[in-house]
Design a protein around this motif. Structure first.
Motif, PDB file in Angstrom:
ATOM      1  N   LEU A   1      28.628  52.174  15.784  1.00  0.00           N
ATOM      2  CA  LEU A   1      28.821  53.041  16.544  1.00  0.00           C
ATOM      3  C   LEU A   1      27.426  52.844  17.792  1.00  0.00           C
ATOM      4  CD1 LEU A   1      30.263  54.908  18.845  1.00  0.00           C
ATOM      5  CD2 LEU A   1      30.008  56.698  17.354  1.00  0.00           C
ATOM      6  N   SER A   2      26.535  53.310  16.881  1.00  0.00           N
ATOM      7  CA  SER A   2      25.082  53.169  17.475  1.00  0.00           C
ATOM      8  C   SER A   2      24.731  51.785  18.188  1.00  0.00           C
ATOM      9  CB  SER A   2      24.014  53.516  16.503  1.00  0.00           C
ATOM     10  OG  SER A   2      24.411  55.069  16.027  1.00  0.00           O
ATOM     11  N   SER A   3      25.397  50.937  17.652  1.00  0.00           N
ATOM     12  CA  SER A   3      24.911  49.215  17.951  1.00  0.00           C
ATOM     13  C   SER A   3      25.855  48.971  19.233  1.00  0.00           C
ATOM     14  CB  SER A   3      25.330  48.361  17.120  1.00  0.00           C
ATOM     15  OG  SER A   3      25.219  47.025  17.375  1.00  0.00           O
ATOM     16  N   ALA A   4      27.082  49.704  19.172  1.00  0.00           N
ATOM     17  CA  ALA A   4      27.967  49.494  20.491  1.00  0.00           C
ATOM     18  C   ALA A   4      27.366  50.466  21.653  1.00  0.00           C
ATOM     19  CB  ALA A   4      29.515  50.078  20.170  1.00  0.00           C
ATOM     20  N   ALA A   5      26.743  51.283  21.186  1.00  0.00           N
ATOM     21  CA  ALA A   5      26.313  52.245  22.467  1.00  0.00           C
ATOM     22  C   ALA A   5      24.903  51.713  22.843  1.00  0.00           C
ATOM     23  CB  ALA A   5      25.995  53.720  22.064  1.00  0.00           C
ATOM     24  N   GLN A   6      24.338  50.613  22.027  1.00  0.00           N
ATOM     25  CA  GLN A   6      23.096  50.083  22.475  1.00  0.00           C
ATOM     26  C   GLN A   6      21.860  50.736  22.255  1.00  0.00           C
ATOM     27  OE1 GLN A   6      23.600  48.545  26.298  1.00  0.00           O
ATOM     28  NE2 GLN A   6      24.891  46.776  25.722  1.00  0.00           N
ATOM     29  N   VAL A   7      22.067  51.920  21.165  1.00  0.00           N
ATOM     30  CA  VAL A   7      21.014  52.712  20.990  1.00  0.00           C
ATOM     31  C   VAL A   7      19.694  51.678  20.142  1.00  0.00           C
ATOM     32  CG1 VAL A   7      20.154  54.869  19.586  1.00  0.00           C
ATOM     33  CG2 VAL A   7      22.409  54.635  20.968  1.00  0.00           C
ATOM     34  N   THR A   8      18.487  51.751  20.460  1.00  0.00           N
ATOM     35  CA  THR A   8      17.595  51.000  19.942  1.00  0.00           C
ATOM     36  C   THR A   8      16.233  51.750  19.684  1.00  0.00           C
ATOM     37  OG1 THR A   8      16.603  50.403  22.036  1.00  0.00           O
ATOM     38  CG2 THR A   8      18.096  48.857  21.196  1.00  0.00           C
ATOM     39  N   SER A   9      16.332  52.999  19.857  1.00  0.00           N
ATOM     40  CA  SER A   9      15.326  54.019  19.771  1.00  0.00           C
ATOM     41  C   SER A   9      16.006  55.346  19.591  1.00  0.00           C
ATOM     42  CB  SER A   9      14.347  53.863  20.888  1.00  0.00           C
ATOM     43  OG  SER A   9      13.180  54.933  20.553  1.00  0.00           O
ATOM     44  N   ILE A  10      15.416  56.098  18.741  1.00  0.00           N
ATOM     45  CA  ILE A  10      15.850  57.582  18.537  1.00  0.00           C
ATOM     46  C   ILE A  10      14.697  58.475  18.401  1.00  0.00           C
ATOM     47  CG2 ILE A  10      18.109  56.906  17.172  1.00  0.00           C
ATOM     48  CD1 ILE A  10      16.904  57.566  14.682  1.00  0.00           C
TER      49      ILE A  10
END
Length: 113
Positions: free
Chosen positions: A63-72
């Motif tokens: 899900l994080s990858s699909a949302a293109q989350v690269t930094s948290i």
């Protein structure tokens, strides 16, 4: 209302079924995520009419990858099912309040025209 945990199975329906949804992508090992958590939780109690959701990036990697989350942490805001805000980095409480006010005021129907 306190924050709810989202998964790949519940993400889309939650975003579509609620007027305004804020989503915090985080991980337990992330210092800024841990610092932002109480600010986010307090806002969820102050704004009980909004949905405040959290996604553990370690447990929901697809899900994080699909949302293109690269930094948290990454914070996203959805209004009427549309992504209207996305920013990496922890927000201080006044900035989060300002964001919530801006999302409430945003007319997504007019913006789509």
């Amino acid at each position: 209302m306190s924050t709810i945990d989202l998964t790949a199975e519940t993400f889309e329906q939650t975003v579509l079924d609620n007027d305004i949804v804020l989503v915090d992508f985080w991980a337990s090992w992330c210092g800024p995520c841990r610092n932002f958590a109480p600010i986010y939780e307090q806002a969820s109690e102050t704004h009980a009419d909004l949905v405040f959701a959290s996604i553990n990036t370690e447990e929901e990697q697809a899900l994080s990858s699909a949302a293109q989350v690269t930094s948290i942490p990454t914070l996203m805001a959805f209004k009427k099912g549309q992504l209207v805000f996305r920013q990496a980095g922890a927000l201080p409480a006044p900035a989060l309040e300002e964001l919530i006010g801006a999302v409430r005021a945003l007319d997504v129907d007019a913006a789509a025209e």
